[in-house]
Structure formats: C-alpha cells, structure tokens
Design a protein around this motif. Structure first.
Motif, PDB file in Angstrom:
ATOM      1  N   PHE A 178      -5.949   5.805  -4.421  1.00 24.25           N
ATOM      2  CA  PHE A 178      -5.635   4.471  -4.839  1.00 24.25           C
ATOM      3  C   PHE A 178      -5.796   3.512  -3.770  1.00 24.25           C
ATOM      4  O   PHE A 178      -6.202   2.965  -3.665  1.00 24.25           O
TER       5      PHE A 178
ATOM      6  N   ILE B  29       3.234   2.158  -3.456  1.00 22.72           N
ATOM      7  CA  ILE B  29       2.307   3.422  -4.469  1.00 22.72           C
ATOM      8  C   ILE B  29       2.476   4.765  -4.519  1.00 22.72           C
ATOM      9  O   ILE B  29       3.286   5.246  -5.988  1.00 22.72           O
TER      10      ILE B  29
ATOM     11  N   THR C 244       0.473  -0.462  -0.236  1.00 25.29           N
ATOM     12  CA  THR C 244      -0.051   0.053  -0.239  1.00 25.29           C
ATOM     13  C   THR C 244       1.206   1.696  -0.041  1.00 25.29           C
ATOM     14  O   THR C 244       0.784   2.229  -1.000  1.00 25.29           O
TER      15      THR C 244
ATOM     16  N   THR D 297      -2.718   9.612  -4.048  1.00 26.46           N
ATOM     17  CA  THR D 297      -2.296   8.321  -3.315  1.00 26.46           C
ATOM     18  C   THR D 297      -3.864   8.586  -2.440  1.00 26.46           C
ATOM     19  O   THR D 297      -4.530   6.916  -2.111  1.00 26.46           O
TER      20      THR D 297
END
Lengths: 284, 246
Positions: free
Chosen positions: A95, A53, A50, A92
């Motif tokens: 995402f 990214i 996580t 972010t």
C-alpha cells in the motif's frame, strides 16, 4: 530514531574520485530523505493516515472477516489471525506504493525535481532519497504492526533471528515497491492521476497469499497469485516467524525464501534504471 | 567581473517537440558577463525553452550553447556548478519552512551543515525573510515565496542566474521588491538572463534585450535602440511593430 540527527560533515571536495562520488551520493540521498521525513512530521495527519491502513487491515480482516475465513480454512479464528498477520505486514508494504507515487508526482508538478536536477548533486540521490524515506517509514509501520499483532495474540515462534530476517525481507520488498512508485510517479500526468490509479494496488495486495491462501482461489487466479512477488515474501516471512498454518504447494511457494530476495532485487534492477532514464528525459 | 568572453553564448539553437513543431528555430544570444539581459516575447515564443536548455534541464537538437565558459551539451556538471535558476514556478518546498528550504538546498550544493546554516542566515537577512524563516512556505505571500526562490538560487553565488518570468502573477509591490533584488545582483557582478513578457520590466532592468517570437530572434539591442529603431515612444509599440513586421 535517527531521523532528526544530522549527518556527519561532508568530506572536503576530492575531485571526481569514485569513492567520494559514492560518499556524496549517500549524503545527498540522506538530505533528500530527511526532506520527505520532515514532510511527514510537519503533516501529522498524513502520517496518521498512512499508519491507519495496517491498523484498519488488522481490525477488518482479522476480526470482521477473520472468523469466516477461518471456517473456510478449517482453523479457529486465532489460528487464522496468526496466518494473517505476516500477510498484512506485506500488504502494508504494497500500500505504500500509492504514497510514493503521489509524492513523486507532486515533486514533478511543483518544480522541486527540476530544481534538484539543476544542482550539482548526485542525480540518483534525487530519487533514492524517496526510497530511503520509504524504508525508514516501513520500519516505523512494521514496529506498530508487530506491537499490534502481539496485542491480538500473534507471535513469532522461532526466535529473534527469524524475526529480524523476516523484517529484513519486508523492508527489502518495500524498497522494491518504492522504486515502482517512483517510476510511476515520473510517468503519470500528475498527483490527481496517481490518486485515481490507487485502486490498482488492491489486486497487487490481495491477489496474493496475503489474506486467504491461494488454494481457496479459483485456479485461473491462483497461478498469478502464487507468482505475485508479495506471495513469496509472505510465505517466507510465515516460515521465519513459524506461522505456517498452510504448507505451500507450488514450486514458487516451496522456494519462497529465495524468491523473496530475488523478486525485490529484480524489481529494483528494472525500475531504478528506468526511473533514472525517465528523470533525465523529464520535460525535454 | 567583466571579461571579453560572453557569459552566455548560443548560436543557431534549435529544438522541436514531436508533434508540436519547432519550439526554437535558431536562437543566437551573446550576453556579456555582469549584465542583465532580457529575453522578451509573448507566451509560447520559446523563452522558457531557451532557459531550460541553458540550465541543462532540456536537450536541444542542433546549434551551440555555452554558459559561464562551459559547453552546455558536453559539460552539464560544469554548468550546474556555475548557475542558479529561479522563476515563475518558485520551486521551493511548500511544506518545509523557509530556513529548512535554504539549508536543504545548501546541503545539496555540497555545503557542510554549519556552512549551510550560516548561508541560510545570511540569505534570510538579505531577502528580508528573517521573521518568516520558521514558518511553512505555503503560508507565504507570492512575493515572499518568490524572494525565497531567488535566495535559494543564489546559495552558491552563481556566475550566471536564470530568471524565468520572476514577477509573473505578483502584485505591484512584490514586483518592485523582486526588481530591487535583481538590480542589487547585477551591481554585484552576476550575469542575469531574465525572461519576461512585461515590457516595462525589461525596460527598467535590462541593459540589452533580445526579442523573440515563435522561436526566432526578431530584434536585439538596448531598450533605447529598440524604441528608436521603429520610431516609437515605448517598448510596447516597438514590440508590436517588430513582431508584426517579422
């Protein structure tokens, strides 16, 4: 961080008084959030994935494409990166939707959600716990990004107040996207489907004022990009950080600060009740 | 505690899913408090749907349903405070440890942190999970997982416990472990509604059995009554004769 400390003891049962119901919803939400955070701690590889990214995004867009984008915008690479970073902060946040959707879809499949529904707990906490965990995770991600950005020469020019306000807007956006992810997780047929739909995050994250200014897009794309909720947060945070390389030209861009609050609030106001309705109807 | 009022009572329970026709076509149940009652039938007979309705997880179209003296349609919170549910899907969190699962669900049952820890200790002991308590659940055997699931469903000492095919997919040894746990529960006065497709299981555990097929009740009685009603020697034979006659 407060992730591992325990909540204070529950108040003694006080019937169905309104106040105690809110207290219970809060405590239940925290217990559920703690579960999701424990998942991340127990599966460090997933946490690492996580967090990768945003790190990859800084490397790719900042350096691989950054110089070229800078040329297109008539600014040097460093200045482009200063323009870029607030965009990546918001990207972010977007995402994160994938993570939320998959997690909720897994809970539907595994029956944990059913078990929680059969408990005398607060119904909204079943889902709000996920949103709270997402917000805490967002704070961790943003701290890493801020540090990373500073390392690459990015800085905020308008003092700590602006930084805090900008982070507040980003976290608010993440909370809104969390409710979108929760709703999607309750609607998809399973975690596999959620993974397949993940590509849909790309237009959300990039048809926006995140990586390149909307002026550089074709007209038919510039309009939806300007009205993308992400764009409002990006422009507003650029203003609050003092990273405004390109002035906004559209109405929605000029009112970015207001829109950066209105969009997330509107998204939550729509998705939260829909998700609750869906939860009630799950498997009926 | 055994009272005259049945712990579970339904009349004319009907439910249909759009496009799939009737899942339940008038189910009548009366389960006296403190007994183990079997809901026996083949896959798709409506066993799980019945349990989901009684556990407030699904709605029903018509009929009446009461659990632990509470109206299922009108007082969901009241029902939820008095029931436990466990079953074939063993809805526990695979990533968390056994202890973390118990403590989390105890907290969601509105127990204080200290109370939740004490209850977790007690249940781990009772279900022979002390050694595995600190390990993630996904490393558990099928039987251990099912025992943890059962432990979670008993956190608040429910008046009525729903067990939806609790031994489906278990090896014989784990099955006997679960049976022992159910017997112990029944001895302590909990009312248990057990769904199963195993006739031997119903025969061993249940004081009364309701046989269901295609959403209808096809027979009801003690295991012995059901066997003698068709002159058969065992429940398998009785079940086949009854469902064919229906």
């Amino acid at each position: 961080m407060t992730v591992f400390t325990d909540v204070p003891d529950r108040p003694i049962e006080a019937g169905n008084a309104h106040g105690s119901r809110i207290t219970w919803a809060t405590v239940d939400t925290w217990v559920v959030a703690k579960r999701h955070l424990l998942h991340l701690v127990r599966r460090p590889d997933e946490l690492l994935g996580t967090l990768m990214i945003p790190v990859m995004a800084v490397a790719m867009f900042g350096f691989v494409f950054g110089e070229a984008f800078g040329v297109a915008m008539n600014v040097p690479g460093e200045e482009y990166r200063e323009f870029l970073l607030p965009g990546l902060f918001a990207l972010t946040m977007a995402f994160g939707i994938g993570n939320t959707t998959i997690s909720v879809a897994e809970d539907v499949r595994g029956g944990v959600l059913d078990r929680m529904r059969s408990l005398p707990m607060s119904p909204v906490a079943v889902l709000a716990g996920r949103a709270l965990a997402d917000v805490i995770l967002a704070v961790v991600e943003l701290s890493i990004l801020l540090a990373l950005g500073t390392l690459f020469g990015w800085q905020a020019h308008l003092g700590i107040g602006g930084v805090i306000a900008a982070l507040g807007l980003l976290v608010l956006l993440r909370m809104a996207f969390s409710w979108v992810g929760i709703l999607l997780g309750l609607l998809v047929s399973g975690p596999e489907a959620a993974m397949k739909y993940f590509a849909l995050v790309f237009p959300l994250a990039m048809v926006a004022d995140t990586i390149v200014p909307t002026d550089l897009m074709p007209d038919w794309l510039a309009l939806p990009a300007a009205w993308n909720p992400l764009s409002s947060t990006v422009i507003a945070t650029r203003e609050l950080f003092g990273n405004t390389a390109v002035p906004a030209t559209t109405w929605v861009g000029e009112h970015a600060l207001t829109m950066a609050v209105l969009w997330p609030v509107a998204i939550i106001a729509i998705c939260l009740p829909l998700a609750m309705a869906r939860l009630r109807r799950l498997g009926r | 505690m055994i009272t005259d009022e049945p712990a579970i009572w339904t009349q004319g329970l009907r439910k249909s899913y759009p496009g799939r026709g009737a899942a339940l076509d008038g189910i009548d149940l009366a389960v006296p408090a403190g007994t183990v009652h079997g809901l026996l039938g083949p896959n798709g007979a409506g066993k799980t749907t019945t349990v989901r309705i009684l556990a407030t997880l699904a709605s029903f179209d018509s009929g009446q349903a009461w659990v632990a003296g509470r109206n299922v349609a009108r007082d969901r919170a009241g029902v939820r405070a008095r029931i436990g549910i466990a079953g074939q899907y063993a809805a526990v969190d695979g990533v968390l440890t056994g202890r973390q699962n118990l403590e989390m669900f105890a907290r969601l049952h509105r127990m204080r942190a200290r109370e939740a820890r004490a209850r977790a200790d007690e249940l781990l002991e009772r279900f022979d999970l002390v050694e595995a308590a600190g390990r993630p659940v996904r490393g558990y055997s099928g039987g251990m997982r099912r025992r943890l699931d059962l432990a979670v469903s008993l956190i608040r000492s429910p008046r009525v416990l729903f067990l939806d095919e609790p031994t489906t997919g278990l090896d014989p040894r784990s099955r006997i472990e679960v049976w022992d746990a159910v017997r112990e529960l029944a001895d302590s006065g909990t009312t248990v509604l057990l769904t199963t497709q195993y006739l031997e299981e119903a025969d061993r555990l249940c004081s009364r059995i309701t046989m269901v097929d295609r959403g209808r009740v096809v027979a009801e009685g003690t295991p012995a009554e059901l066997k003698s009603s068709v002159g058969g020697r065992d429940l398998d034979e009785a079940f086949l004769l009854i469902t064919e006659g229906a």
